[in-house]
Structure formats: C-alpha cells, structure tokens
Design a protein around this motif. Structure first.
Motif, mmCIF file in Angstrom:
data_model
loop_
_atom_site.group_PDB
_atom_site.id
_atom_site.type_symbol
_atom_site.label_atom_id
_atom_site.label_comp_id
_atom_site.label_asym_id
_atom_site.label_seq_id
_atom_site.Cartn_x
_atom_site.Cartn_y
_atom_site.Cartn_z
ATOM 1 N N THR A 142 42.880 43.209 34.840
ATOM 2 C CA THR A 142 43.379 43.512 36.184
ATOM 3 C C THR A 142 44.130 44.828 36.272
ATOM 4 N N GLY A 143 44.554 45.371 35.129
ATOM 5 C CA GLY A 143 45.371 46.575 35.153
ATOM 6 C C GLY A 143 46.832 46.310 35.468
ATOM 7 N N PHE A 202 60.133 34.614 27.537
ATOM 8 C CA PHE A 202 58.733 34.190 27.638
ATOM 9 C C PHE A 202 58.494 32.876 28.376
ATOM 10 N N PRO A 203 59.398 31.850 28.345
ATOM 11 C CA PRO A 203 59.044 30.621 29.072
ATOM 12 C C PRO A 203 58.915 30.798 30.582
ATOM 13 N N GLY A 204 59.462 31.866 31.121
ATOM 14 C CA GLY A 204 59.376 32.089 32.560
ATOM 15 C C GLY A 204 58.175 32.896 32.986
ATOM 16 N N ILE A 205 57.256 33.200 32.066
ATOM 17 C CA ILE A 205 56.080 34.007 32.394
ATOM 18 C C ILE A 205 54.909 33.079 32.681
ATOM 19 N N PRO A 206 54.360 33.104 33.890
ATOM 20 C CA PRO A 206 53.239 32.203 34.218
ATOM 21 C C PRO A 206 51.932 32.714 33.624
ATOM 22 N N ASN A 260 47.921 32.969 38.164
ATOM 23 C CA ASN A 260 49.054 33.868 37.961
ATOM 24 C C ASN A 260 48.686 35.263 38.463
ATOM 25 N N PRO A 261 49.667 36.110 38.784
ATOM 26 C CA PRO A 261 49.347 37.407 39.407
ATOM 27 C C PRO A 261 48.925 38.498 38.438
ATOM 28 N N TYR A 262 48.833 38.204 37.133
ATOM 29 C CA TYR A 262 48.633 39.269 36.147
ATOM 30 C C TYR A 262 47.221 39.305 35.569
ATOM 31 N N GLY A 263 46.607 38.157 35.323
ATOM 32 C CA GLY A 263 45.268 38.147 34.762
ATOM 33 C C GLY A 263 45.103 37.020 33.757
ATOM 34 N N ASP A 264 44.046 37.098 32.976
ATOM 35 C CA ASP A 264 43.752 36.110 31.945
ATOM 36 C C ASP A 264 44.573 36.453 30.709
ATOM 37 N N ALA A 265 45.500 35.575 30.347
ATOM 38 C CA ALA A 265 46.388 35.861 29.219
ATOM 39 C C ALA A 265 45.609 36.064 27.928
ATOM 40 N N TYR A 275 38.567 30.579 30.484
ATOM 41 C CA TYR A 275 39.453 29.418 30.511
ATOM 42 C C TYR A 275 40.214 29.356 31.840
ATOM 43 N N LEU A 276 40.862 30.478 32.166
ATOM 44 C CA LEU A 276 41.783 30.480 33.302
ATOM 45 C C LEU A 276 41.345 31.420 34.417
ATOM 46 N N GLY A 277 40.111 31.875 34.353
ATOM 47 C CA GLY A 277 39.606 32.717 35.430
ATOM 48 C C GLY A 277 39.198 31.876 36.632
ATOM 49 N N ASP A 278 38.190 32.326 37.325
ATOM 50 C CA ASP A 278 37.735 31.648 38.532
ATOM 51 C C ASP A 278 37.406 30.187 38.238
ATOM 52 N N GLU A 279 37.958 29.291 39.048
ATOM 53 C CA GLU A 279 37.809 27.856 38.797
ATOM 54 C C GLU A 279 36.352 27.410 38.864
ATOM 55 N N ALA A 280 35.574 27.986 39.775
ATOM 56 C CA ALA A 280 34.176 27.581 39.915
ATOM 57 C C ALA A 280 33.381 27.916 38.652
ATOM 58 N N TRP A 281 33.641 29.091 38.076
ATOM 59 C CA TRP A 281 32.935 29.465 36.849
ATOM 60 C C TRP A 281 33.376 28.601 35.673
#
Length: 623
Positions: A121-122, A130-134, A139-144, A445-451
C-alpha cells in the motif's frame, strides 16, 4: 484497553464482545489465552514505563569480547547444504538493497524507514507499542505478512552466501550490505516498538537469520564492534520476548517450533548472556512437549499444509545440524521427527523439478533462506499406491510419470483448524512437470475477504460443493468451525497395477443431510476415472469444479487437455459444464503461484440441481 495481536495468534479474543463469542462457540481456551496475553502486554507496558533493564540494556565492547560467538575468528554455526541459483541481475539487486516482496518492490534506505513501509500500500506502519498496532483484515496499513518479509532478514543470509563465493570486489559489497542493513534494522526497531514484534514467530526467524548471516561474513566483517553489539542487543531482546510469549503456549504449532528453534540457538550460542541457560532449557522443553503436534507419526503435518510442513522440517533440520556440530546429545524424538517429515515430503515432491503442490495455506515460508536444502532420502518413490493413513493422503503413481494425490484427510489441527483448507476429497493430477488438475494455492490471509474465501474454500479445490457452502464453516480469516470428518472406505492395488481408492466426507451431513463419496480408479492403460456419489434427501445444487493447469479445448466428446507430450481427453457426466477463466462474476478460474499474486487459469465447472442421490463421472484418458 483494546489489544490487537498477530494474525498468526489472532485466534483468541481481544475484546469483551469477542470473549463472549468465543465462550458461546465453545472455545474457552481462546478466552483464557487472550486474557493471559492481555495481562502480559500490560506488564510489558509497565516495564517500559519503569525503564526495565531488559528493555533498555545496551552492550559494550567488553560484552562482545566476552561472547564466544562474537569473538570467534572462525565460523561457529554448522555448514549447511545450499542451492543458490541467482542470475547477475538478481545478485546486483540484492547488493543494491532491492527485493521483490511477493511481487512488490522493496528498497533498503539508510534512514531505516523502509522497514516500516508497507510494500503493498505504500503506507507507513506505526512505530508504537506493538500490542496497539492493528494487523487484522481491514487495518489501514496493508497485509502485515508483506511488511514482515524483508524484516525476517533472510535475504541477508543470501548475501552472506554470495560473499562466500564472490570475487573480492563483490564480496566487499555483499558484506557491507549485510552490515548496514542489519545495523539499520536494529536502530529502527527498538524492542517492543513497531509491527515487527507482533508475532513471536517473526522474531524467531529474524534471530536465526541474523546469526547465520553474520556467521557467514565473519572473516570479512568491516564494522565488527558495532555489528556484534547490535547482534547481542537483538538476540537478548528477541529471545526473552519469545520466551515470555511462548510461555503462554501458542496455539500455532509451527510458531511454537520456530520460537523453540530460536531459543535453542540463542541459549547454546550465547552462553555468556544471563538468560541463556533459561532459553535453552525452555526451548528444549517446547520441542519435546510439542513435537507430536508438529509432525504426525507418518511424517505429515497436523496443520494439513505442505508448505508449513517443509518449514517445520527445515527448522528441525537446523536443530539437528546444530547439535551434531556441537557434538551434543539431541532428544531422539527430534531427530526422528526430522527424518519422518523428510520422507513424507519426498513422496509429494514433483520428480521433475522438486516442487511441492500448494496443499493448504502457504505464504512462501522458509526457516532460514529459500536456498536452504536438506538432503532428501536417497530412494525412488514407490510406484503404484502409497497411503498415509494418519495424514489422510493417497498417492497413485502411474505410467508415463503420472501421479495423483487424493486428499481424504482432516480439515486441520483442532480446535481452530487454522491454515487448513475445505478441500475434502480433492484430487491433484500431474504428468512429469506438467500440472493437469491443480490446487490453486492460497493468495492471501488478510487481504480481500472474497479472495480469501475463494482460495481456501471448497470451490477453490477439485471436489464437489453443495448448495454453495464450504465443507466447514469459516470463522474469520483463519479459523473454521463444524469441521468435516473423513473416512477412507476402500483401497486396492491389483498385481496388474490397477489402483482404486474410495473415501467419503461428512462435512455437509449435519447442515444439509448430504454425504459425499468419491472413488478414484487408475488403469494401467493410463486412464483415470473419478466417481462422485452424493446421497441424502431433498433437492440440492451440486457443483463439481476441476481446476486445470494446462490448455483446455472443448471438443465434441468433452475437453481436450493440451500442452503435453500426448494430449488427454476429459469427459464429465452428471451435469452441465462450463469453462471459466479469470472470472469475477462468478469467481472462478484463478490460481496463486505465490502469496499475494493471482493469475487466470481454466476451471471446468459442472452443475446439477435436483434430488439425491446423484453422481458425477469424470474420465481422463490418452487420445
């Protein structure tokens, strides 16, 4: 306080609402694990506020001089078997600090910001406790998983291997790249701050890669004092964090194994550190206590994924090599688990190119580096029929390098069944290096739910879907409920070489009253027959999918499969068939060769609506 944790451990609840859902779903262990983790994170927060020595310790030149690992003039770690096959452009990219992270470009920067920039995502992942990072979906950042990949530092191992084989000029560049990137990672990631501390497994893999990479460049190191001091900082902080996290007993077997391997390395290589004995003892305890969870008695993975099995096998291999190199006794069950897993994987590897089919979840996981190669058993896979009863697979080998893999195993490891796919009774068919009927893979894993739903669901596999439902009930991105039971009904191999295997699953019985029976028969003429028999009551919509890895041409009799030395004819009875290629509505005709990437393929979808019982009959034969 809301605490968000790693997607590898996010299966336990994080809020009161989720706690109630976990208890209602019959998973009190989720609630208890979550409560204990929240307590541990609160302790971490307090230790930060009080300036705990564990969190703020720095290492002096005197400390590095006292460390036997750091002061050694010779390699300390065991020599391993590597297969580095890089072209000149790939070598130059690595030397210049450039990586391809699942198809996304990544470039090292001297200011260290690269370690927190999301390749997909850039966006910049936050640098906070770290426990407060979604990291969960949405989440607004991307695929961890993508931002974690370069921070595993496994590419530094590859740079170390380049340094060993290169001429002096290239070696100097490789050594400098290892040192500067390693030092910048440590400087940019103080302990407990940032997304790279969310998963204890990521910490474990980083610890292992750092030790091996620096050991490889030891003779040519340009800034030894700074590098060894940074290594002691990383090892002491990472190992203690891993120990504290895994003391809560991670529910993910391969995460526990990675942590145990890191603790054993930290404890046996850095004996001068005050916690070293504790790390070693706890790592060995985790290994002995959890080995039955990692590797089944027939060598398979209880998580039902070949990628994670290879990952676990290589971690065991690192431990076996380390203990043999140090001439120290190793618990026999560890060595046996390593041997069993290698033998199992050997049966599944493609004879032509050593690939493993992408059964179950996979994200390109490697224990140390992609080039690591432990020797496989020096025996030719048996012809005919091989069945792994505990893991639930039958492999049928036929003439002309034909091989079918029939999955009649469980969904995955209870109680969460994480990383398992709803693929009961699916079939893969290969001829040499050519994939005919394929497993489409994982993609995300955590990208688009449909995929995510498509690739891990029943539709994304070569089996039958009933009323559009998966064989188990998905619960979030990783877990399942109402898992299916499977039963191997019959297996036979005649003296003439004909093979028959029959199995059934009950994934639809409780919800729909439907049972699926599949029989696979191979004839020595090179012909295959797949018979699907669905029983129950009522009227249902049945859908048989065949995901094809070669060119499909419709002909009068059925479908011609091309791209082989000799084309095959595939015919299907029992429904109306249609071809899909890269379709979005409906979603069909896709595969993922590597995590984060997808590409079109041809899917043959056969549909029927009517009362049960009903049968589909698929035949594949040479033309």
């Amino acid at each position: 306080m809301r605490v968000t944790v790693s997607f590898r451990s996010n299966l336990f609840p994080r809020t009161l609402e989720e706690s109630a859902k976990a208890l209602a779903a019959g998973r009190p262990e989720d609630w208890w694990h979550g409560a204990r983790e929240r307590g541990l994170f609160s302790l971490f927060r307090l230790q930060r506020q009080l300036g705990s020595r564990w969190l703020s310790r720095s290492f002096t030149e005197q400390d590095t001089a006292a460390s036997s690992f750091c002061r050694s003039a010779y390699p300390v770690l065991p020599p391993l078997s590597w297969h580095v096959d890089l072209d000149a452009a790939s070598v130059d990219a690595l030397l210049s600090g450039r990586l391809s992270v699942f198809g996304f470009p990544w470039h090292w920067t001297a200011d260290g910001s690269c370690w927190h920039q999301a390749p997909d995502t850039g966006q910049t992942w936050p640098r906070r406790f770290f426990p407060g990072i979604p990291v969960d979906r949405g989440n607004p950042y991307g695929d961890a998983r993508l931002v974690w990949e370069p921070s595993r530092l496994q590419h530094l191992v590859t740079l170390g291997l380049i340094a060993q084989k290169a001429d002096p000029a290239v070696r100097a560049r490789a050594v400098a790249a290892v040192e500067t990137q390693f030092l910048s990672w440590v400087a940019a990631n103080p302990l407990l701050i940032g997304v790279h501390y969310v998963s204890p497994m990521e910490c474990a893999l980083r610890l292992l890669a750092s030790c091996y990479a620096l050991d490889l460049i030891r003779p040519w190191m340009q800034e030894p004092r700074a590098v060894w001091g940074a290594l002691l900082t990383l090892v002491s902080g990472h190992a203690e964090l891993i120990r504290k996290r895994l003391a809560l007993r991670s529910p993910i077997p391969h995460e526990t194994l990675a942590g145990a391997a890191a603790l054993v390395h930290a404890g046996s290589l850095f004996t001068e550190l005050e916690q070293a004995e504790r790390w070693l003892a706890f790592g060995l305890y985790l290994l002995e206590d959890n080995t039955p969870r990692h590797i089944s008695q027939d060598g398979g993975s209880q998580e039902q994924g070949l990628g994670y099995l290879r990952f676990s096998s290589d971690l065991y291999g690192l431990l076996v090599a380390l203990f043999d190199h140090q001439q120290r006794p190793l618990p026999e069950k560890i060595r046996q688990a390593f041997d069993r897993s290698r033998a199992f994987l050997h049966e599944f590897r493609a004879a032509a190119d050593d690939r493993l089919p992408p059964i179950g979840d996979g994200d390109g996981e490697t224990a140390l580096a992609p080039s690591l190669r432990f020797r496989t058993p020096a025996r030719k896979p048996a012809s005919g029929l091989t069945t792994f009863h505990l893991s639930g697979y039958s492999i049928i080998r036929g003439r002309g390098a034909q091989r079918a893999i029939f999955d009649h195993g469980p969904l995955g490891m209870p109680p969460r069944y994480a990383h398992g796919h709803a693929d009961a009774l699916s079939m893969i068919l290969q001829i040499g290096s050519q994939d005919l009927l394929i497993d489409p893979g994982t993609y995300t894993y955590l990208g688009d739910e449909a995929w995510r739903t498509y690739f891990r669901g029943t539709r994304g596999h070569n089996t039958v879907t009933v009323d559009g439902l998966d064989q188990a009930v998905p619960q979030g991105a990783l877990t399942w409920s109402q898992p299916f039971d499977t039963h191997l009904v019959y297996r036979e191999e005649t003296p003439e070489g004909k093979v028959t295997v029959i199995a059934r699953h009950y994934g639809y019985k409780e919800r729909l009253g439907v049972v699926h029976l599949r029989g696979i028969s191979y004839d020595t003429s090179g012909s295959w027959m797949i018979w699907d028999w669905l029983t129950g009551s009522g009227t249902h919509h049945l859908e048989l999918n065949w995901h094809v890895g070669c060119r499909v041409v419709p002909v009068d009799e059925g479908y011609r499969l091309e791209g082989l030395e000799q084309p095959l004819l595939l015919t299907i009875e029992g429904g109306t068939s249609r071809l899909y290629e890269g379709s979005l509505q409906p979603m069909a005709g896709w595969k993922s060769s590597r995590y984060g990437n997808k590409e079109p393929i041809t899917t043959i979808r056969v549909e029927h609506r009517g009362p049960l019982p009903h049968e589909f009959m698929t035949r594949i034969r040479l033309i």
